[in-house]
Design an enzyme around this catalytic site. Structure first.
Site, PDB file in Angstrom:
ATOM      1  N   ASP A 284       0.873  -1.159   0.000  1.00 26.20           N
ATOM      2  CA  ASP A 284       0.000   0.000   0.000  1.00 26.20           C
ATOM      3  C   ASP A 284       0.918   1.218   0.000  1.00 26.20           C
ATOM      4  OD1 ASP A 284      -3.250   0.627   1.526  1.00 26.20           O
ATOM      5  OD2 ASP A 284      -2.073   1.785   0.093  1.00 26.20           O
TER       6      ASP A 284
HETATM    7  C1  GLC Z   1      -4.303   4.387  -0.168  1.00 26.73           C
HETATM    8  C2  GLC Z   1      -5.209   3.221   0.170  1.00 26.73           C
HETATM    9  C3  GLC Z   1      -5.274   2.172  -0.891  1.00 26.73           C
HETATM   10  C4  GLC Z   1      -5.167   2.842  -2.245  1.00 26.73           C
HETATM   11  C5  GLC Z   1      -3.769   3.413  -2.358  1.00 26.73           C
HETATM   12  C6  GLC Z   1      -3.567   4.149  -3.679  1.00 26.73           C
HETATM   13  O1  GLC Z   1      -3.555   4.752   0.938  1.00 26.73           O
HETATM   14  O2  GLC Z   1      -4.966   2.565   1.409  1.00 26.73           O
HETATM   15  O3  GLC Z   1      -6.523   1.474  -0.720  1.00 26.73           O
HETATM   16  O4  GLC Z   1      -5.395   1.888  -3.267  1.00 26.73           O
HETATM   17  O5  GLC Z   1      -3.452   4.275  -1.284  1.00 26.73           O
HETATM   18  O6  GLC Z   1      -4.408   5.266  -3.741  1.00 26.73           O
END
Ligand code: GLC
Length: 742
Positions: A284
C-alpha cells in the site's frame, strides 16, 4: 548500439506476434534474462503522478517521472489523470528506454469511473451478484477506455466496526457473502480474458484484516488470532485468488505485531505458497517504508531487505525503498537476486497478460473513450444498482411510496439539493464528473407531475445549519403535504482516514429533524451516509426511514424511483446498525458465550445493563412496500453423511399489494464443535421476484463443505454432529430446523 536495440527488440517481436507461445512464464523469463539488476528493480518501483491528487508539482516532478521512465527505474504509475500524459510516458518507455518494457498505469476505480456507482457497502446491500459484476464491468469499460490498466479494487476487508471510515469500501460484516461479492467484482473487472482492451487487472486489498483495526481507528493495530484471521478475514481473499485475480495489496496494519508488508507468514507462506498465488503483491502507499515507524526495521535499507527477503511485497508503491536500496542489498549479499527476479517476473507476467507487450498503447483509444462517455447504458446500470442498494428501514403507516400526483412536497436538509462534490458520492471518486450527478431535487422533479409543487429548503445546505435556518426550514415544511428530510454524512466524513468516534448524524441535523417533526407533517427521512449510524432517536421518532447510502451519479433518479414506488426497495443490510456506540463491535455471527442472553433483562447473562444485545437494525434486515410470508420450511432428510446433499426448502408468498423482490436467507449453526461456533452463519441466499399474491418455493442445498470450520488444530474440516438451519428474511426473522451430519 543499433545492433543491441535490434537484438533487444527481436524477442518481443517474436513473443508478441507469435501467439502460439502460450507460456507467459517463458516470455517473462526471456525478458528478465536481458535485463540489468537496476532495470529489474525499476520494475518493482511505482510512482504516483502527484497532480492527480492535488499538489501540482509542476515541471520538476514531470521531468523526474519522464527521466525515471527513460532510465528504466520505474515500471508503473498510479493517479495519472490524463490520457495524453500516459501516452507521453508510454512513448518514452517504448522509444527511449533500453528495455522498452511497457508501463502499467493504475488507479483506484473503487465504485465506477466517470459514471460513479453506489459505494461498495451500498452495493453489497443489493445482494445482487450479477448487478455488482455488471457495475464493475461498466467501470472497467470506462476506465480502460481512459488508459487505466489496473485498478486497486476490490477492497474485500470484512468490517465489523462502523467507526472505521473505510467500511464504505467493503461488503460489510459477513465473510461468506463478502467472498461471493469479491468473486463477482473480480469477474467484472477482469472478464474472461485480461488481454482484451476492455478488461483491467484487479487487486485484492488490503491483505489482510485491515478492517479489524482496534477501535475502528484508521491505520491502527490489529490483534487477532490465527483462527479469526483464517475464519473471518482471509476467505474473501482466497476466493479472489481462486477467481484468478492478478494482484494483491498489502495492508498498512500489523497482525500480531508484524506489518503485512513484511509478514512472511501471511504473504509468503499463506498467499504465495499455501494458496500458490502466481500474481504480484503491491505494497500500500509507502507501507514498506512505514515499517520504519512500526519499529521493525532500523532504516530504509532494512525495510527493503525485510520486504524482499520475505518476498512480501513485489512492487513498492510510492515508497522509494526498493529503488534506493535493493541494488546495494544484493551487492552486499543481504538479498538474493533470485527474489528480485521472482518479483520482477510476477509483474512482467501481468503486463504480458494485459497484452501491453503486444501493444503498449492498446488502452489509449480516444474514440472509445468519447463513445464510453456517451453510452446511456452506463448511467442506467448505475441507477439500477443504486435503487437495489437502498434499504427501507422503517415505513410506519405506509407513508411510502409517495404518489406522483402529490400536490406539494418539501425537500429539506444538506442533501436535498446539493451540487457539492462527494455529497452523493464517496471519498473515492477519481474521474467522477460531478456535473453529471443527479441530486435528490432533480430526481424528484423528473418524476412528479408538472403540477406538483416542490419546496426546496436551501438554507440548511450543510450539516451544521443554524437555528434561524432551521426555523426557515420549518416554514418550508408547513407549506407541503409531505416532507422529505435529506440528511447524512458526505464523502468527506467517510473513506480513508475518516474514522469517527461518534457515528450519529453529524452536526445538528437531529435538531432540524426535531423541529420539522413538530409541524406534524408526514416526514420521510432519507439517509446519505457511508457507514452504519446510531439512529435510535430517529428510529423512535421518524415514521419512515430510507437508507440511500452514497448512491453515485444517478442518486436522484434512483431515489425518485424508490420514493414514488416505481421500484419497490429490496435492499437488506450487510452491516449491523448498532443500537448505541458502546455496543460496537456488534455483528450477527457472534459466539454464544457461556451465558447467552435468552430473555431481555436476565441477570448474570452476557448483556449490557442499559441496552439490548441486538443491534438497532440487524444483518440481513430490510423492509419492502409489500409483505412476504414464509411457510413450509422443510428438510429433505434429518441427517446426511459427508457425501450427501441436504435440501432446505421454504415457501414465500407476497401477501401485500405491491410486486417486489425478497432476499431469502439461509443460515446454519454448528451446535457442538471443537471450538465455540457462531450462533448463525450465512450459507445461502436467493433474491426472488414475486407479484402481489404470488408464492414461490425456494430450495437451498447444504453439503458437508458448507459445514467446515477451522478446528482446534486449525484444520479446516466439518465435524459429525447436530446442526441447526435457519431460513428467513433477515438474520433475526427466521424459522429453524435441526439435522445431523453422520
Ligand atoms: C491508499 C489506500 C489504498 C489505495 C492506495 C492508492 O492509501 O490505502 O486502498 O489503493 O493508497 O491510492
Amino acid at each position: 548500439m543499433k545492433k543491441t536495440i535490434l537484438l533487444l527488440l527481436l524477442p518481443y517481436a517474436v513473443m508478441a506476434q507469435n501467439t502460439s507461445i502460450k507460456n507467459i512464464d517463458f516470455k517473462a523469463d526471456s525478458v528478465i534474462k536481458l535485463m540489468t539488476l537496476e532495470e529489474k528493480i525499476g520494475q518493482l518501483n511505482q510512482l504516483s503522478i502527484e497532480f492527480a491528487t492535488g499538489n501540482k508539482d509542476g515541471s520538476a516532478a514531470l521531468n523526474y517521472y519522464e527521466e525515471s521512465v527513460r532510465n528504466g527505474t520505474v515500471g508503473s504509475f498510479l493517479n495519472t489523470p490524463n490520457l495524453d500524459y500516459k501516452i507521453k510516458l508510454q512513448k518514452i518507455a517504448m522509444n527511449e528506454s533500453r528495455m522498452k518494457i511497457p508501463i502499467i498505469f493504475a488507479l483506484d476505480v473503487i465504485h465506477g469511473y466517470k459514471v460513479i456507482a453506489p459505494i461498495p457497502l451500498a452495493q453489497s446491500c443489493s445482494w445482487d451478484l450479477k448487478a455488482i459484476e455488471k457495475s464493475e464491468r461498466v467501470a472497467a469499460e470506462m476506465a480502460s477506455a481512459d488508459g487505466v490498466h489496473w485498478t486497486f479494487a476490490p477492497m474485500i476487508d470484512v468490517t465489523r466496526d462502523p467507526r472505521w471510515g473505510r467500511v464504505m469500501e467493503g461488503s460489510g460484516e459477513d465473510t461468506w457473502l463478502g467472498s461471493k461479492i469479491a468473486v463477482a467484482r473480480v469477474k467484472g473487472f477482469q472478464g474472461d480474458d485480461l488481454s482484451k482492451n476492455n478488461t483491467i487487472l484487479a487487486c485484492a486489498k488490503h491483505f489482510a484484516a485491515y478492517g479489524a483495526a482496534e477501535a475502528g481507528r484508521e491505520y491502527n493495530t490489529v490483534e487477532i488470532s490465527e483462527r479469526q484471521l483464517r475464519e473471518v478475514y482471509l476467505p474473501p481473499f482466497k476466493a479472489a485468488a481462486d477467481a484468478g485475480i492478478g494482484s494483491f495489496m498489502n495492508s498498512f496494519n500489523t497482525i500480531s505485531g508484524i506489518p503485512s508488508s513484511g509478514n512472511k507468514h501471511l504473504v509468503k507462506d499463506i498467499l504465495k505458497t499455501e494458496w500458490n498465488f502466481k500474481g504480484f503483491v503491491v505494497s500500500d502507499w509507502a507501507s514498506i517504508s512505514e515499517m520504519l515507524n512500526h519499529g521493525v526495521a532500523k532504516d530504509t535499507m532494512d525495510v527493503a531487505r525485510l520486504a524482499m527477503v520475505n518476498q512480501t511485497s513485489d512492487m513498492d508503491m510510492e515508497g522509494m525503498a526498493y529503488i534506493k536500496s535493493l541494488k546495494k542489498l544484493v551487492e552486499q549479499g543481504k538479498v538474493p537476486e533470485a527474489n528480485i527476479n521472482d518479483a520482477c517476473k510476477r509483474i512482467l507476467k501481468a503486463k504480458f497478460a494485459l497484452g501491453l507487450f503486444q501493444d503498449p498503447f492498446k488502452y489509449f483509444d480516444k474514440k472509445r473513450k468519447e463513445a464510453s462517455l456517451k453510452n446511456p447504458e452506463y448511467p442506467l446500470a448505475s441507477r439500477d444498482l443504486a435503487k437495489k442498494s437502498m434499504v427501507l428501514l422503517k415505513n410506519d403507516n405506509n407513508i411510502l411510496p409517495l404518489k406522483k400526483s402529490i400536490k406539494s412536497i418539501a425537500l429539506i436538509g444538506a442533501f436535498a439539493n446539493s451540487k457539492k462534490d462527494r455529497d452523493y458520492m464517496s471519498f473515492w471518486t477519481f474521474g467522477a464528473e460531478q456535473k453529471n450527478v443527479i441530486n435528490l431535487y432533480e430526481g424528484i422533479k423528473n418524476k412528479v407531475n408538472a403540477t406538483t409543487q416542490i419546496f426546496v429548503d436551501t438554507l440548511c445546505g450543510k450539516v451544521d445549519c443554524q437555528q434561524n435556518a432551521i426555523e426557515k426550514a420549518v416554514q418550508t415544511a408547513l407549506k407541503a403535504e409531505v416532507v422529505v428530510l435529506a440528511v447524512g454524512e458526505n464523502g468527506e466524513r467517510n473513506g480513508e482516514c475518516r474514522s469517527r468516534s461518534e457515528i450519529n448524524l453529524p452536526g445538528n441535523q437531529q435538531a432540524l429533524i426535531r423541529a420539522v417533526l413538530k409541524t406534524g407533517k408526514p416526514v420521510v427521512l432519507v439517509l446519505f451516509n457511508g457507514r452504519p449510524l446510531t439512529l435510535k432517536w430517529e428510529n423512535d421518532n421518524v415514521p419512515a426511514i430510507l437508507e440511500a447510502w452514497q448512491p453515485g451519479t444517478e442518486a436522484g433518479n434512483a431515489l425518485a424511483e424508490v420514493l414514488f414506488g416505481d421500484y419497490n426497495p429490496s435492499g437488506k443490510l450487510t452491516m449491523s446498525f448498532p443500537y448505541a456506540l458502546g455496543q460496537i463491535p456488534v455483528y450477527y455471527n457472534q459466539l454464544p458465550t457461556g451465558r447467552p442472553l435468552v430473555k431481555p433483562n436476565e441477570m448474570w447473562k452476557s448483556t449490557f445493563s442499559d441496552i439490548p444485545n441486538e443491534p438497532l437494525y440487524p444483518f440481513g434486515f430490510g423492509l419492502s412496500y409489500t409483505k412476504f410470508s414464509y411457510s413450509d420450511v422443510a428438510l429433505s432428510a434429518s441427517e446426511i453423511n459427508i457425501n450427501q446433499t441436504l435440501e432446505v426448502s421454504v415457501t414465500i408468498k407476497n401477501i401485500g399489494k405491491y410486486d417486489g423482490e425478497e432476499i431469502v436467507q439461509m443460515y446454519i449453526r454448528d451446535l457442538v464443535a471443537e471450538v465455540s461456533r457462531p450462533v448463525k452463519e450465512l450459507r445461502g441466499f436467493e433474491k426472488i421476484y414475486l407479484k402481489a399474491g404470488e408464492s414461490k418455493k425456494v430450495t437451498f442445498k447444504l453439503t458437508a463443505e458448507d459445514l467446515k470450520y477451522w478446528n482446534s488444530d486449525l484444520v479446516y474440516k466439518a465435524d459429525l454432529g447436530d446442526f441447526k438451519v435457519f431460513v428467513g428474511g433477515s438474520s433475526v426473522d427466521v424459522t429453524e430446523k435441526v439435522f445431523s451430519l453422520k
